[in-house]
Write an enzyme that holds these catalytic residues in place. Structure first.
Site, PDB file in Angstrom:
ATOM      1  N   HIS A 126      73.453  78.548 -22.674  1.00  0.00           N
ATOM      2  CA  HIS A 126      73.065  77.828 -23.582  1.00  0.00           C
ATOM      3  C   HIS A 126      73.232  78.639 -25.221  1.00  0.00           C
ATOM      4  O   HIS A 126      72.314  79.590 -24.874  1.00  0.00           O
ATOM      5  CB  HIS A 126      71.810  77.744 -23.458  1.00  0.00           C
ATOM      6  CG  HIS A 126      71.705  75.636 -24.370  1.00  0.00           C
ATOM      7  ND1 HIS A 126      71.218  76.609 -25.924  1.00  0.00           N
ATOM      8  CD2 HIS A 126      72.573  74.840 -24.078  1.00  0.00           C
ATOM      9  CE1 HIS A 126      72.059  74.750 -26.261  1.00  0.00           C
ATOM     10  NE2 HIS A 126      72.006  74.367 -25.582  1.00  0.00           N
ATOM     11  N   ASP A 203      65.250  80.656 -19.123  1.00  0.00           N
ATOM     12  CA  ASP A 203      65.445  78.984 -19.818  1.00  0.00           C
ATOM     13  C   ASP A 203      65.214  78.059 -18.683  1.00  0.00           C
ATOM     14  O   ASP A 203      66.910  78.542 -18.188  1.00  0.00           O
ATOM     15  CB  ASP A 203      66.821  78.586 -20.522  1.00  0.00           C
ATOM     16  CG  ASP A 203      67.169  78.331 -20.660  1.00  0.00           C
ATOM     17  OD1 ASP A 203      66.418  77.304 -20.874  1.00  0.00           O
ATOM     18  OD2 ASP A 203      68.278  77.544 -21.559  1.00  0.00           O
ATOM     19  N   GLN A 206      67.367  72.882 -17.563  1.00  0.00           N
ATOM     20  CA  GLN A 206      67.639  72.015 -16.437  1.00  0.00           C
ATOM     21  C   GLN A 206      67.531  72.010 -14.491  1.00  0.00           C
ATOM     22  O   GLN A 206      67.202  71.640 -14.088  1.00  0.00           O
ATOM     23  CB  GLN A 206      68.997  72.834 -15.634  1.00  0.00           C
ATOM     24  CG  GLN A 206      69.545  72.392 -17.442  1.00  0.00           C
ATOM     25  CD  GLN A 206      70.390  71.045 -18.577  1.00  0.00           C
ATOM     26  OE1 GLN A 206      70.284  69.968 -17.408  1.00  0.00           O
ATOM     27  NE2 GLN A 206      70.399  70.424 -19.139  1.00  0.00           N
ATOM     28  N   LYS A 229      63.962  66.305 -21.355  1.00  0.00           N
ATOM     29  CA  LYS A 229      65.062  66.710 -20.422  1.00  0.00           C
ATOM     30  C   LYS A 229      64.259  66.323 -19.003  1.00  0.00           C
ATOM     31  O   LYS A 229      64.827  66.730 -17.775  1.00  0.00           O
ATOM     32  CB  LYS A 229      66.073  68.202 -20.335  1.00  0.00           C
ATOM     33  CG  LYS A 229      66.447  68.061 -21.429  1.00  0.00           C
ATOM     34  CD  LYS A 229      67.360  69.955 -21.262  1.00  0.00           C
ATOM     35  CE  LYS A 229      67.770  70.269 -22.367  1.00  0.00           C
ATOM     36  NZ  LYS A 229      69.327  69.367 -22.830  1.00  0.00           N
ATOM     37  N   CYS A 366      77.234  73.514 -25.958  1.00  0.00           N
ATOM     38  CA  CYS A 366      76.537  74.498 -26.483  1.00  0.00           C
ATOM     39  C   CYS A 366      76.613  76.013 -25.407  1.00  0.00           C
ATOM     40  O   CYS A 366      75.626  76.756 -25.569  1.00  0.00           O
ATOM     41  CB  CYS A 366      75.393  74.364 -26.917  1.00  0.00           C
ATOM     42  SG  CYS A 366      74.889  72.903 -27.820  1.00  0.00           S
TER      43      CYS A 366
END
Length: 408
Positions: A126, A203, A206, A229, A366
């Site tokens: 991202h 990261d 998700q 999220k 992104c």
């Protein structure tokens, strides 16, 4: 083309749509990777926070402020348990994963790296896990290297092992790709990074809504995620880091709460995590995040992952029957399916699907370097949550059939 149907036991063992008041009947919300809808339990926690219990934290000596401070810090302990962190003092509240990555970029990389050092990223990152490192690299004279992808669009850890050198001081990777749903073997990535003394940042935006995350077992050094999220509110996120790394990092911003003592001659700073939480925090956002974690764990992340995996399988099997459609990502992607249709711009796909009551994301997500790697300008993306069922997949496929009829 007929829509594939799977047994209800596979995809409808979870049916929590009734928990989400913003999802009306007949609307297939398939944009959870962008932001998850909020269950009533989270909405209620936010409402209580502003309605009957609101006060500032860490400052007031009156009872309500003390009670809110206890609730705020209880949420920090809840996050620590959620990630299996060693202590709540390893949990820094930030506005989201973007701020968490920028904090590490400025306060750790910006003070620990020097000219000639290298940072290792991957092709599927991202922008939030690319641009902060570029800013640091340009300032310090640090180089950035990029790990390629495997043929099924996962980060190629064999290539990572061949590329990494002692000059690499930081590796920053997506735990789950926001475009492809590719799940990283994070422990192997940590082992490779640590073999040359590099630190690993993951990261987890998700990942945390879909799989159980244990930072101790993953052996990473930094972990970030965004609350919105994870079925929580916007404007709140988490940075976890090893305590010795936090201790060595200077503050990101100056202001109230992050100090030990202030004088015009010199200011000393509070220990972590307070050192990184300048100003009045997003108090009610933290309470909403606590409620969101309680919600997903009451269902079970293993069950959520199995449910979304079944929906991904159903979707990929149905869409693979459309000759003009290209699927991206691995077969076992985590809750996300990206695709393109020959001769149709993804924005047109999204618009036509919206007319049919199906909400998907269309664009570069992104992740423009990844789009270049895939050989497209953009994709359409369907992403799933606990509220989705096989009926949503059927609606998606019907909508795509209409797209192909319109565009021939």
């Amino acid at each position: 083309m007929s829509v594939l149907i799977v047994p209800k036991t596979e995809t409808e063992a979870l049916d929590h749509r009734a928990d989400f008041p913003a999802i009306p009947a007949g609307w297939a919300y398939l944009d959870t990777a962008a932001t998850a809808q909020k269950p009533q339990a989270v909405i209620d926690a936010i409402t209580r926070g502003y309605d009957t219990t609101y006060a500032t934290v860490h400052r007031g000596v009156y009872q309500r402020s003390a009670d809110m401070t206890l609730a705020f810090e209880a949420a920090r302990r809840r996050v620590a348990a959620f990630l299996n962190a060693g202590s709540e003092n390893e949990i820094v509240f930030v506005r989201g994963a973007t701020e968490g990555i920028n904090l590490v970029a400025q306060c750790w990389a910006g003070t620990q790296l020097k000219a000639g050092d290298r940072i290792l990223l991957s092709q599927l990152e991202h922008h939030s896990n690319i641009v902060p490192w570029q800013m640091v690299a340009e300032r310090l004279g640090v180089a950035i290297d990029v790990i390629p992808l495997t043929p099924d669009h996962k980060i190629d850890l064999d290539a990572m092992g061949a590329m990494i050198t002692p000059a690499h001081k930081l590796v920053a990777l997506a735990h789950v790709s926001n475009v492809l749903g590719s799940l990283l073997d994070a422990r192997r990535a940590a082992d490779i990074a640590h073999s040359v003394g590099a630190r690993l940042l993951l990261d987890g935006c998700q990942a945390v809504p879909r799989i159980a995350v244990d930072v101790a077992a993953l052996d990473c050094d930094f972990y970030v995620f965004s609350g919105h999220k994870l079925y929580g509110p916007t404007g709140i996120g988490v940075l976890w880091a090893r305590p010795e790394l936090l201790d060595a990092m200077p503050p990101y911003q100056g202001g109230g709460s992050m100090i030990d003592k202030v004088s015009f001659a010199k200011t000393t700073y509070a220990p972590p995590p307070g050192r990184f939480e300048a100003g009045t925090p997003h108090i009610v956002g933290v309470l909403g995040l606590h409620a969101a974690i309680d919600y997903v764990e009451s269902i079970g992340l293993d069950r959520i992952h199995a449910h979304e995996t079944a929906l991904v399988t159903l979707t990929r099997e149905a869409l693979s029957q459309i000759n003009s459609l290209t699927l991206f990502g691995p077969e076992d992607s985590a809750g996300i399916v990206s695709f393109s249709i020959q001769g149709v711009h993804p924005h047109d796909i999204g618009t036509i699907l919206d007319e049919a009551g199906v909400a998907v994301r269309a664009g570069h997500h992104c992740a423009q370097p990844l789009m270049e790697t895939l050989g497209v300008d953009a994709t359409a993306r369907a992403s799933f949550g606990v509220y989705n069922t096989a009926d949503d997949v059927a609606a998606l496929v019907r909508g795509i059939e209409r797209v192909t009829r319109i565009f021939g």
